[in-house]
Design a protein around this motif. Structure first.
Motif, mmCIF file in Angstrom:
data_model
loop_
_atom_site.group_PDB
_atom_site.id
_atom_site.type_symbol
_atom_site.label_atom_id
_atom_site.label_comp_id
_atom_site.label_asym_id
_atom_site.label_seq_id
_atom_site.Cartn_x
_atom_site.Cartn_y
_atom_site.Cartn_z
ATOM 1 N N GLU A 118 0.836 -1.203 0.000
ATOM 2 C CA GLU A 118 0.000 0.000 0.000
ATOM 3 C C GLU A 118 0.872 1.256 0.000
ATOM 4 O O GLU A 118 0.588 2.221 -0.704
ATOM 5 N N LEU A 119 1.953 1.241 0.779
ATOM 6 C CA LEU A 119 2.872 2.375 0.813
ATOM 7 C C LEU A 119 3.485 2.598 -0.568
ATOM 8 O O LEU A 119 3.551 3.731 -1.052
ATOM 9 N N GLN A 120 3.920 1.542 -1.214
ATOM 10 C CA GLN A 120 4.518 1.650 -2.549
ATOM 11 C C GLN A 120 3.512 2.219 -3.547
ATOM 12 O O GLN A 120 3.848 3.061 -4.371
ATOM 13 N N TYR A 121 2.263 1.769 -3.461
ATOM 14 C CA TYR A 121 1.208 2.271 -4.343
ATOM 15 C C TYR A 121 1.014 3.779 -4.137
ATOM 16 O O TYR A 121 0.919 4.539 -5.098
ATOM 17 N N LEU A 122 0.939 4.197 -2.881
ATOM 18 C CA LEU A 122 0.744 5.620 -2.587
ATOM 19 C C LEU A 122 1.904 6.465 -3.104
ATOM 20 O O LEU A 122 1.703 7.580 -3.596
ATOM 21 N N LYS A 123 3.119 5.937 -3.000
ATOM 22 C CA LYS A 123 4.303 6.684 -3.430
ATOM 23 C C LYS A 123 4.419 6.768 -4.942
ATOM 24 O O LYS A 123 4.986 7.728 -5.460
ATOM 25 N N THR A 124 3.893 5.801 -5.655
ATOM 26 C CA THR A 124 4.027 5.804 -7.116
ATOM 27 C C THR A 124 2.740 6.282 -7.780
ATOM 28 O O THR A 124 2.639 7.426 -8.216
ATOM 29 N N VAL A 125 1.741 5.451 -7.844
ATOM 30 C CA VAL A 125 0.485 5.769 -8.521
ATOM 31 C C VAL A 125 -0.227 6.944 -7.854
ATOM 32 O O VAL A 125 -0.703 7.861 -8.534
ATOM 33 N N GLY A 126 -0.283 6.922 -6.531
ATOM 34 C CA GLY A 126 -0.969 7.997 -5.804
ATOM 35 C C GLY A 126 -0.355 9.361 -6.054
ATOM 36 O O GLY A 126 -1.069 10.336 -6.317
ATOM 37 N N ARG A 127 0.963 9.442 -5.976
ATOM 38 C CA ARG A 127 1.639 10.725 -6.223
ATOM 39 C C ARG A 127 1.442 11.186 -7.668
ATOM 40 O O ARG A 127 1.252 12.367 -7.927
ATOM 41 N N ALA A 128 1.485 10.252 -8.606
ATOM 42 C CA ALA A 128 1.280 10.606 -10.016
ATOM 43 C C ALA A 128 -0.123 11.171 -10.224
ATOM 44 O O ALA A 128 -0.301 12.170 -10.943
ATOM 45 N N ASN A 129 -1.115 10.554 -9.593
ATOM 46 C CA ASN A 129 -2.492 11.047 -9.705
ATOM 47 C C ASN A 129 -2.633 12.445 -9.098
ATOM 48 O O ASN A 129 -3.348 13.286 -9.632
ATOM 49 N N MET A 130 -1.965 12.688 -7.974
ATOM 50 C CA MET A 130 -2.008 14.006 -7.338
ATOM 51 C C MET A 130 -1.391 15.064 -8.255
ATOM 52 O O MET A 130 -1.948 16.148 -8.436
ATOM 53 N N SER A 131 -0.256 14.765 -8.844
ATOM 54 C CA SER A 131 0.418 15.711 -9.744
ATOM 55 C C SER A 131 -0.455 16.027 -10.950
ATOM 56 O O SER A 131 -0.542 17.181 -11.393
#
Length: 157
Positions: free
Chosen positions: A18-31
């Protein structure tokens, strides 16, 4: 200082994924959301941009919180745990003395707790009352509904 939490192998892996998902996909979606809002014009009057920036801040706070949880996580070697008494990760079969209902729970960390799958947090009232007890003991536990009496039938891993 953060509190140490004990995890099963599966629970720790799930937390790391879950942490890895937030750092990769989640951050990309936020940007992407911030870029889309920025393209809509004047930033001083752009509520969508402000909302996207606030969401990004909350997302980063969650990442930070999860990184701390992973850093303070400890993996328990279940093969070395004492089966004579209830500990974290124990699977405990208990009987409600009043109505005879038999239940089975595994005591896990707060983040792994899932009542539907029979996993309760070691910080819950029932788990706190069970910790350190042995098979055959009858204990009285104060829960939100009042006092309940349980008999420990079995302890396993």
């Amino acid at each position: 200082m953060a509190e140490v939490a004990y995890y099963t192998k599966e629970g720790l892996e799930k937390l790391k994924e879950e942490l890895q998902y937030l750092k990769t996909v989640g951050r990309a979606n936020m940007s992407k959301a911030i870029a889309e809002a920025r393209d809509k014009g004047d930033l001083s009057e752009n509520a969508e941009y402000d909302a996207a920036k606030e969401a990004q801040g909350l997302h980063e706070a969650k990442i930070s919180q999860m990184q701390e949880a992973v850093a303070n996580a400890r993996l328990l070697d279940e093969s070395k745990l004492d089966l004579s008494k209830v500990l974290a990760l124990s699977i405990v079969k208990i009987k409600n003395v009043k109505n005879g209902t038999v239940m089975s729970y595994q005591l896990v960390s707060e983040t792994e707790a899932d009542l539907k799958s029979g996993k309760i947090s070691v910080t819950s009232p029932i788990a706190k009352g069970l910790l350190g007890k042995k098979v055959g003991e009858t204990i009285e536990i104060t829960v939100p509904a009042g006092k309940m009496e349980f008999e420990i039938l079995e302890i396993s891993r």
